[in-house]
Design a protein around this motif. Structure first.
Motif, PDB file in Angstrom:
ATOM      1  N   LYS A  93       3.551 -13.351  27.472  1.00  0.00           N
ATOM      2  CA  LYS A  93       4.978 -13.574  27.713  1.00  0.00           C
ATOM      3  C   LYS A  93       5.376 -14.991  27.316  1.00  0.00           C
ATOM      4  O   LYS A  93       6.398 -15.193  26.668  1.00  0.00           O
ATOM      5  N   HIS A  94       4.555 -15.971  27.656  1.00  0.00           N
ATOM      6  CA  HIS A  94       4.874 -17.359  27.333  1.00  0.00           C
ATOM      7  C   HIS A  94       4.796 -17.611  25.830  1.00  0.00           C
ATOM      8  O   HIS A  94       5.626 -18.326  25.266  1.00  0.00           O
ATOM      9  N   GLU A  95       3.795 -17.025  25.190  1.00  0.00           N
ATOM     10  CA  GLU A  95       3.660 -17.189  23.730  1.00  0.00           C
ATOM     11  C   GLU A  95       4.854 -16.559  23.009  1.00  0.00           C
ATOM     12  O   GLU A  95       5.386 -17.143  22.056  1.00  0.00           O
ATOM     13  N   TRP A  96       5.283 -15.383  23.478  1.00  0.00           N
ATOM     14  CA  TRP A  96       6.441 -14.735  22.865  1.00  0.00           C
ATOM     15  C   TRP A  96       7.671 -15.624  22.971  1.00  0.00           C
ATOM     16  O   TRP A  96       8.421 -15.796  22.022  1.00  0.00           O
ATOM     17  N   ARG A  97       7.882 -16.230  24.132  1.00  0.00           N
ATOM     18  CA  ARG A  97       9.049 -17.094  24.319  1.00  0.00           C
ATOM     19  C   ARG A  97       8.998 -18.303  23.387  1.00  0.00           C
ATOM     20  O   ARG A  97      10.021 -18.728  22.860  1.00  0.00           O
ATOM     21  N   ILE A  98       7.809 -18.842  23.181  1.00  0.00           N
ATOM     22  CA  ILE A  98       7.663 -19.983  22.268  1.00  0.00           C
ATOM     23  C   ILE A  98       7.956 -19.553  20.835  1.00  0.00           C
ATOM     24  O   ILE A  98       8.656 -20.251  20.102  1.00  0.00           O
ATOM     25  N   VAL A  99       7.445 -18.395  20.439  1.00  0.00           N
ATOM     26  CA  VAL A  99       7.741 -17.873  19.102  1.00  0.00           C
ATOM     27  C   VAL A  99       9.251 -17.692  18.945  1.00  0.00           C
ATOM     28  O   VAL A  99       9.826 -18.066  17.916  1.00  0.00           O
ATOM     29  N   ALA A 100       9.893 -17.154  19.950  1.00  0.00           N
ATOM     30  CA  ALA A 100      11.339 -16.917  19.881  1.00  0.00           C
ATOM     31  C   ALA A 100      12.113 -18.227  19.748  1.00  0.00           C
ATOM     32  O   ALA A 100      13.030 -18.328  18.925  1.00  0.00           O
ATOM     33  N   VAL A 101      11.735 -19.234  20.540  1.00  0.00           N
ATOM     34  CA  VAL A 101      12.440 -20.526  20.509  1.00  0.00           C
ATOM     35  C   VAL A 101      12.230 -21.232  19.176  1.00  0.00           C
ATOM     36  O   VAL A 101      13.170 -21.791  18.613  1.00  0.00           O
ATOM     37  N   LEU A 102      11.014 -21.198  18.667  1.00  0.00           N
ATOM     38  CA  LEU A 102      10.722 -21.905  17.413  1.00  0.00           C
ATOM     39  C   LEU A 102      11.095 -21.078  16.178  1.00  0.00           C
ATOM     40  O   LEU A 102      11.064 -21.590  15.065  1.00  0.00           O
ATOM     41  N   GLY A 103      11.465 -19.833  16.387  1.00  0.00           N
ATOM     42  CA  GLY A 103      11.799 -18.939  15.273  1.00  0.00           C
ATOM     43  C   GLY A 103      12.995 -19.376  14.461  1.00  0.00           C
ATOM     44  O   GLY A 103      13.163 -18.952  13.319  1.00  0.00           O
ATOM     45  N   ALA A 104      13.830 -20.226  15.014  1.00  0.00           N
ATOM     46  CA  ALA A 104      15.003 -20.728  14.286  1.00  0.00           C
ATOM     47  C   ALA A 104      14.615 -21.773  13.253  1.00  0.00           C
ATOM     48  O   ALA A 104      15.464 -22.239  12.489  1.00  0.00           O
ATOM     49  N   GLY A 105      13.324 -22.154  13.239  1.00  0.00           N
ATOM     50  CA  GLY A 105      12.852 -23.089  12.221  1.00  0.00           C
ATOM     51  C   GLY A 105      12.828 -24.535  12.644  1.00  0.00           C
ATOM     52  O   GLY A 105      12.438 -25.402  11.871  1.00  0.00           O
ATOM     53  N   GLN A 106      13.220 -24.814  13.858  1.00  0.00           N
ATOM     54  CA  GLN A 106      13.232 -26.200  14.308  1.00  0.00           C
ATOM     55  C   GLN A 106      11.865 -26.619  14.834  1.00  0.00           C
ATOM     56  O   GLN A 106      11.058 -25.793  15.207  1.00  0.00           O
ATOM     57  N   SER A 107      11.628 -27.907  14.854  1.00  0.00           N
ATOM     58  CA  SER A 107      10.432 -28.480  15.448  1.00  0.00           C
ATOM     59  C   SER A 107      10.826 -29.071  16.790  1.00  0.00           C
ATOM     60  O   SER A 107      11.832 -29.767  16.896  1.00  0.00           O
ATOM     61  N   LEU A 108      10.024 -28.786  17.823  1.00  0.00           N
ATOM     62  CA  LEU A 108      10.329 -29.252  19.171  1.00  0.00           C
ATOM     63  C   LEU A 108       9.081 -29.817  19.832  1.00  0.00           C
ATOM     64  O   LEU A 108       7.967 -29.394  19.526  1.00  0.00           O
ATOM     65  N   SER A 109       9.288 -30.703  20.783  1.00  0.00           N
ATOM     66  CA  SER A 109       8.175 -31.204  21.585  1.00  0.00           C
ATOM     67  C   SER A 109       7.802 -30.138  22.613  1.00  0.00           C
ATOM     68  O   SER A 109       8.608 -29.257  22.935  1.00  0.00           O
ATOM     69  N   ALA A 110       6.599 -30.244  23.154  1.00  0.00           N
ATOM     70  CA  ALA A 110       6.160 -29.313  24.194  1.00  0.00           C
ATOM     71  C   ALA A 110       7.108 -29.389  25.391  1.00  0.00           C
ATOM     72  O   ALA A 110       7.449 -28.366  25.994  1.00  0.00           O
ATOM     73  N   LYS A 111       7.540 -30.599  25.725  1.00  0.00           N
ATOM     74  CA  LYS A 111       8.457 -30.782  26.850  1.00  0.00           C
ATOM     75  C   LYS A 111       9.766 -30.032  26.618  1.00  0.00           C
ATOM     76  O   LYS A 111      10.261 -29.333  27.504  1.00  0.00           O
ATOM     77  N   ASP A 112      10.326 -30.165  25.405  1.00  0.00           N
ATOM     78  CA  ASP A 112      11.578 -29.476  25.087  1.00  0.00           C
ATOM     79  C   ASP A 112      11.405 -27.959  25.113  1.00  0.00           C
ATOM     80  O   ASP A 112      12.285 -27.235  25.576  1.00  0.00           O
TER      81      ASP A 112
END
Length: 161
Positions: A49-68
């Protein structure tokens, strides 16, 4: 029930019926919706579930910090770190240095992570559409507006403790 029977129970007594309690109803709905989507990402893609959410958030192509990422998906620091570590091990993420903060790094989907997102997103959106199809366009719009209002009010209550 007579007035005397009512008074014997105490006029100030409040009964909490969970089935009618909005936070309970919302939690139950969230769990059922999440479970119906989990069938897609856990089965074919072997994501948590957590990995899916990370894939979804980063799917827009942006780079983010772990905190963000953790803030965006409402996940505690340790859970975020564990999911990111697993995804780095699976080569689903790439890490770059943060140009403004050398102590932190930015994460983005690897080519394999992008491929999974491109396959998964249409399946997830189709599941969302299947769920929402019982509502008219007007009901969907109103539901969205109600969620915005409730989120805003919850934020107000949280910050004005």
């Amino acid at each position: 029930m007579s007035a005397s029977e009512h008074n014997s129970k105490g006029e100030d007594e409040v009964s909490l019926e969970m089935e009618q309690f909005f936070p309970f109803q919302l939690t139950q709905l969230q769990a059922r919706v999440s479970d119906s989507i989990a069938d897609i990402y856990t089965g074919h893609f072997a994501l948590s579930k957590h990995e899916w959410r990370i894939v979804a958030v980063l799917g827009a192509g942006q780079s983010l910090s772990a905190k963000d990422i953790g803030l965006m998906i409402n996940l505690e620091k340790m859970q975020t770190s564990r999911a990111i570590a697993k995804m780095l091990d699976k080569s689903l993420l790439m890490k770059d240095s943060h140009k403004y903060d050398k102590r932190s790094s930015l994460l983005k989907l690897s080519p394999e992570g992008i491929k999974i997102h491109q396959e998964l997103a249409p399946m997830i959106l189709a599941r969302e559409q299947a769920l929402m199809s019982i509502l008219s366009s007007d009901e969907q719009f109103k539901l969205n507006e109600m969620f915005k209002k409730l989120m805003s009010r919850a934020d107000e209550l949280l910050h004005n403790r």
